[in-house]
Design a protein around this motif. Structure first.
Motif, PDB file in Angstrom:
ATOM      1  N   PHE A  62       0.814  -1.220   0.000  1.00 49.87           N
ATOM      2  CA  PHE A  62       0.000   0.000   0.000  1.00 49.87           C
ATOM      3  C   PHE A  62       0.847   1.269   0.000  1.00 49.87           C
ATOM      4  O   PHE A  62       1.815   1.375   0.748  1.00 49.87           O
ATOM      5  N   VAL A  63       0.445   2.225  -0.839  1.00 50.63           N
ATOM      6  CA  VAL A  63       0.994   3.576  -0.790  1.00 50.63           C
ATOM      7  C   VAL A  63      -0.163   4.546  -0.654  1.00 50.63           C
ATOM      8  O   VAL A  63      -1.297   4.244  -1.027  1.00 50.63           O
ATOM      9  N   GLN A  64       0.172   5.704  -0.112  1.00 49.72           N
ATOM     10  CA  GLN A  64      -0.774   6.812  -0.085  1.00 49.72           C
ATOM     11  C   GLN A  64      -0.125   7.977  -0.820  1.00 49.72           C
ATOM     12  O   GLN A  64       1.101   8.137  -0.774  1.00 49.72           O
ATOM     13  N   SER A  65      -0.944   8.772  -1.477  1.00 51.75           N
ATOM     14  CA  SER A  65      -0.409   9.979  -2.108  1.00 51.75           C
ATOM     15  C   SER A  65       0.258  10.823  -1.031  1.00 51.75           C
ATOM     16  O   SER A  65      -0.230  10.925   0.099  1.00 51.75           O
ATOM     17  N   TYR A  66       1.379  11.432  -1.387  1.00 52.46           N
ATOM     18  CA  TYR A  66       2.084  12.333  -0.472  1.00 52.46           C
ATOM     19  C   TYR A  66       2.025  13.762  -1.016  1.00 52.46           C
ATOM     20  O   TYR A  66       2.908  14.570  -0.800  1.00 52.46           O
ATOM     21  N   GLU A  67       0.955  14.023  -1.754  1.00 50.42           N
ATOM     22  CA  GLU A  67       0.713  15.357  -2.310  1.00 50.42           C
ATOM     23  C   GLU A  67      -0.290  16.105  -1.438  1.00 50.42           C
ATOM     24  O   GLU A  67      -1.243  15.500  -0.927  1.00 50.42           O
ATOM     25  N   PRO A  68      -0.094  17.414  -1.228  1.00 51.42           N
ATOM     26  CA  PRO A  68      -1.026  18.188  -0.403  1.00 51.42           C
ATOM     27  C   PRO A  68      -2.469  18.048  -0.877  1.00 51.42           C
ATOM     28  O   PRO A  68      -2.756  18.121  -2.071  1.00 51.42           O
ATOM     29  N   GLY A  69      -3.371  17.800   0.067  1.00 52.20           N
ATOM     30  CA  GLY A  69      -4.794  17.709  -0.225  1.00 52.20           C
ATOM     31  C   GLY A  69      -5.279  16.380  -0.762  1.00 52.20           C
ATOM     32  O   GLY A  69      -6.469  16.200  -0.983  1.00 52.20           O
ATOM     33  N   GLU A  83     -10.323   5.787  -2.181  1.00 54.10           N
ATOM     34  CA  GLU A  83     -10.446   7.238  -2.034  1.00 54.10           C
ATOM     35  C   GLU A  83      -9.842   7.747  -0.730  1.00 54.10           C
ATOM     36  O   GLU A  83      -9.373   8.875  -0.663  1.00 54.10           O
ATOM     37  N   SER A  84      -9.867   6.915   0.300  1.00 55.46           N
ATOM     38  CA  SER A  84      -9.302   7.294   1.591  1.00 55.46           C
ATOM     39  C   SER A  84      -8.953   6.019   2.352  1.00 55.46           C
ATOM     40  O   SER A  84      -9.206   4.916   1.888  1.00 55.46           O
ATOM     41  N   GLY A  85      -8.404   6.191   3.532  1.00 52.13           N
ATOM     42  CA  GLY A  85      -8.028   5.057   4.359  1.00 52.13           C
ATOM     43  C   GLY A  85      -7.707   5.551   5.753  1.00 52.13           C
ATOM     44  O   GLY A  85      -8.076   6.668   6.127  1.00 52.13           O
ATOM     45  N   PRO A  86      -6.977   4.756   6.512  1.00 49.57           N
ATOM     46  CA  PRO A  86      -6.661   5.168   7.878  1.00 49.57           C
ATOM     47  C   PRO A  86      -5.738   6.388   7.893  1.00 49.57           C
ATOM     48  O   PRO A  86      -4.958   6.607   6.965  1.00 49.57           O
ATOM     49  N   ASP A  87      -5.846   7.168   8.951  1.00 50.10           N
ATOM     50  CA  ASP A  87      -4.943   8.303   9.122  1.00 50.10           C
ATOM     51  C   ASP A  87      -3.552   7.780   9.447  1.00 50.10           C
ATOM     52  O   ASP A  87      -3.381   6.990  10.370  1.00 50.10           O
ATOM     53  N   LEU A  88      -2.574   8.226   8.683  1.00 47.22           N
ATOM     54  CA  LEU A  88      -1.189   7.861   8.940  1.00 47.22           C
ATOM     55  C   LEU A  88      -0.529   8.958   9.765  1.00 47.22           C
ATOM     56  O   LEU A  88      -1.021  10.088   9.828  1.00 47.22           O
ATOM     57  N   ALA A  89       0.604   8.642  10.370  1.00 46.51           N
ATOM     58  CA  ALA A  89       1.321   9.612  11.186  1.00 46.51           C
ATOM     59  C   ALA A  89       1.691  10.841  10.350  1.00 46.51           C
ATOM     60  O   ALA A  89       2.021  10.717   9.168  1.00 46.51           O
ATOM     61  N   PRO A  90       1.613  12.017  10.935  1.00 46.15           N
ATOM     62  CA  PRO A  90       1.972  13.221  10.197  1.00 46.15           C
ATOM     63  C   PRO A  90       3.484  13.305   9.943  1.00 46.15           C
ATOM     64  O   PRO A  90       4.247  12.638  10.634  1.00 46.15           O
ATOM     65  N   PRO A  91       3.881  14.138   8.979  1.00 42.47           N
ATOM     66  CA  PRO A  91       3.041  14.950   8.102  1.00 42.47           C
ATOM     67  C   PRO A  91       2.383  14.106   7.013  1.00 42.47           C
ATOM     68  O   PRO A  91       2.851  13.019   6.684  1.00 42.47           O
ATOM     69  N   HIS A  92       1.307  14.624   6.448  1.00 44.07           N
ATOM     70  CA  HIS A  92       0.504  13.891   5.470  1.00 44.07           C
ATOM     71  C   HIS A  92       0.862  14.200   4.022  1.00 44.07           C
ATOM     72  O   HIS A  92       0.289  13.599   3.110  1.00 44.07           O
ATOM     73  N   SER A  93       1.778  15.133   3.834  1.00 42.51           N
ATOM     74  CA  SER A  93       2.225  15.469   2.486  1.00 42.51           C
ATOM     75  C   SER A  93       3.590  16.142   2.579  1.00 42.51           C
ATOM     76  O   SER A  93       4.038  16.510   3.663  1.00 42.51           O
ATOM     77  N   HIS A  94       4.195  16.308   1.411  1.00 41.02           N
ATOM     78  CA  HIS A  94       5.415  17.103   1.379  1.00 41.02           C
ATOM     79  C   HIS A  94       5.045  18.543   1.721  1.00 41.02           C
ATOM     80  O   HIS A  94       3.869  18.914   1.690  1.00 41.02           O
TER      81      HIS A  94
END
Length: 116
Positions: A62-69, A83-94
């Protein structure tokens, strides 16, 4: 709710940019975050496709987008997008001031012609 194998929400991201591109002085189009170990890699539209290479080598699906928003996830094993999934540890984007493509100063002027 139990999480699928391959997602660890407690692991922070490895940094603000693609690990391998930063080490080699390269550039990327967009970034992806491994949901299991936090590795930041560049997307499949980037010249080096490090996120996919990491998933294959490490067996992390699994990967999540690391783009803002963006909050979507991708499963490499099943080729499914979520479309979404569990909240990962911050930060959520670059960082928001980091351009895409990026990073600033390493993107060639003809970057659009070089994308895969």
């Amino acid at each position: 709710m139990s999480l699928p194998a391959g997602i660890d929400p407690a692991v922070p991201p490895s940094g603000a940019g693609c690990v391998e591109c930063d080490a080699a002085g390269g550039w990327w189009f967009h970034l992806r975050r491994c949901a299991q170990c936090g590795h930041i890699g560049c997307c499949d539209s980037s010249p080096a496709k490090h996120a996919t290479a990491h998933a294959a080598a490490a067996g992390h699906p699994f990967v999540q987008s690391y783009e803002p928003g963006e909050t979507w996830f991708w499963n490499y094993e099943t080729s499914e997008m979520y479309e979404s999934g569990p909240d990962l540890a911050p930060p959520h984007s670059h960082p928001a001031d980091q351009p895409a493509p990026g990073p600033a100063g390493r993107v060639p002027p003809d970057w659009a012609q070089r994308l895969g």
